[in-house]
Motif scaffolding. Structure first.
Motif, short mmCIF file in Angstrom:
data_model
loop_
_atom_site.label_atom_id
_atom_site.label_comp_id
_atom_site.label_asym_id
_atom_site.label_seq_id
_atom_site.Cartn_x
_atom_site.Cartn_y
_atom_site.Cartn_z
N SER A 245 0.83 -1.21 0.00
CA SER A 245 0.00 0.00 0.00
C SER A 245 0.87 1.25 0.00
O SER A 245 0.49 2.29 0.54
N ALA A 246 2.06 1.14 -0.61
CA ALA A 246 2.96 2.28 -0.68
C ALA A 246 2.30 3.44 -1.42
O ALA A 246 1.66 3.24 -2.45
N GLY A 247 2.45 4.62 -0.88
CA GLY A 247 1.87 5.80 -1.50
C GLY A 247 0.43 6.05 -1.14
O GLY A 247 -0.18 7.00 -1.63
N LEU A 248 -0.14 5.18 -0.29
CA LEU A 248 -1.54 5.31 0.10
C LEU A 248 -1.65 5.53 1.60
O LEU A 248 -0.83 5.04 2.38
N SER A 249 -2.67 6.26 2.00
CA SER A 249 -3.03 6.42 3.41
C SER A 249 -4.24 5.55 3.68
O SER A 249 -5.26 5.66 2.99
N ILE A 250 -4.15 4.67 4.67
CA ILE A 250 -5.19 3.67 4.93
C ILE A 250 -5.89 3.96 6.25
O ILE A 250 -5.25 4.21 7.27
N THR A 251 -7.23 3.92 6.22
CA THR A 251 -8.04 4.11 7.42
C THR A 251 -9.01 2.95 7.56
O THR A 251 -9.71 2.59 6.61
N HIS A 252 -9.06 2.35 8.74
CA HIS A 252 -10.00 1.25 8.99
C HIS A 252 -11.44 1.74 8.91
O HIS A 252 -11.77 2.79 9.46
N VAL A 253 -12.28 0.99 8.22
CA VAL A 253 -13.70 1.32 8.14
C VAL A 253 -14.51 0.34 8.98
O VAL A 253 -15.27 0.74 9.86
N ARG A 254 -14.35 -0.95 8.73
CA ARG A 254 -15.08 -1.95 9.52
C ARG A 254 -14.52 -3.34 9.25
O ARG A 254 -13.83 -3.56 8.26
#
Length: 294
Positions: free
Chosen positions: A153-162
């Motif tokens: 996931s390089a270059g991406l910002s990840i946020t948990h949803v569910r």
């Protein structure tokens, strides 16, 4: 010439009186008269005819008034538009969704976004595989992705949803259709309808891993690109499928969903380009978080 000269002229032209115009502009009358004379001198035109009782527009002044109003209106509109964009109330946002989120989350998300941000232009792409979303985010053709976690996931910002539990979608006449639950081991030898492999689907990789950890081999009957096709194939009796729980929103006749136990389920995350801190994206993520909490 400055914008204030235009504002001064419009005030005098509309009030037809220097005293009233000065009060409207919260300034003294002599400096106002001086500014109007400077404007006329710069233009080389007489815009106003003055008497002791009133001020009238010359034909040139009437034409200049119309254009001055247009210019000031455009300047005010530009300021409003810039403020709207800076506060995240205006702009354009493109959102992608994996299959199960397309049916369970996208409808409510789209309605809420359009209701709370009516000046924003939204675009949605449903049934989009996770690697395709990651590529589109990197390329800039997508702003927000609802997808499955990826190894890279390089270059991406990840946020948990569910976190979503897993179900087995099976034909209604399948021998396990009446069960309350099944395990991975129960699916040994079953023909699977599965999303496309070779790195194209995060769900494919996860299912392959579940079978490997259970010590059984996968028997892939059909590979598909879309969740709706996957469930339709199950309804046709072409195999069974392991799907996230929200897929059950696809109430296709002939399909039964049975909980799959013994697995942690699958995570749904929101992905954006790393470093993209646009106010509009921040607002959209806050709305998404609210819907996920509900």
């Amino acid at each position: 010439m400055e914008l204030r000269h235009l504002r001064y002229f419009v005030a005098v032209a509309e009030e037809r009186h220097f005293g009233r115009a000065a009060e409207r502009l919260h300034m003294a009358q002599p400096p106002l008269s001086q500014q109007i004379r400077q404007l006329e001198a710069e233009l080389g035109l007489t815009l106003l005819t003055r008497t002791t009782r009133r001020v009238d527009l010359t034909p040139a002044g009437a034409a200049y008034l119309e254009r001055a109003r247009e210019i000031l209106g455009a300047v005010d509109a530009a300021a409003h538009e810039a403020a709207s964009i800076a506060s995240g109330r205006r702009g354009r946002l493109l959102i992608g969704c994996v299959g199960s989120a397309t049916y369970s989350l996208l409808p409510a998300l789209a309605r809420t976004l359009r209701a709370e941000l009516p000046e924003v232009e939204f675009g949605f792409r449903g049934e989009m595989l996770s690697p395709d979303q990651a590529a589109a985010l990197t390329e800039g053709t997508l702003d927000l992705g609802l997808l499955r976690p990826l190894p890279d996931s390089a270059g991406l910002s990840i946020t948990h949803v569910r976190q979503e539990s897993l179900l087995v979608a099976m034909p209604k006449d399948h021998r396990f259709a009446a069960r309350r639950r099944v395990r991975i081991a129960d699916l040994d030898g079953e023909g699977l309808v599965i999303h496309a492999g070779s790195g194209r689907s995060a769900m494919n990789a996860m299912i392959q891993r579940l079978f490997h950890e259970a010590g059984i081999s996968t028997h892939i009957a059909h590979e598909v690109a879309e969740t709706s096709t996957l469930v339709t194939f199950v309804a046709a009796g072409l195999g069974v499928a392991i799907v996230p729980e929200p897929t059950a929103a696809l109430a296709v006749p002939g399909v039964v969903y049975v909980p799959l136990i013994g697995t942690p389920g699958v995570e749904l995350v929101a992905a954006t380009r790393a470093g993209d801190e646009s106010p509009l994206l921040t607002r959209a993520l806050a709305i998404l978080a609210g819907l996920s909490a509900d």
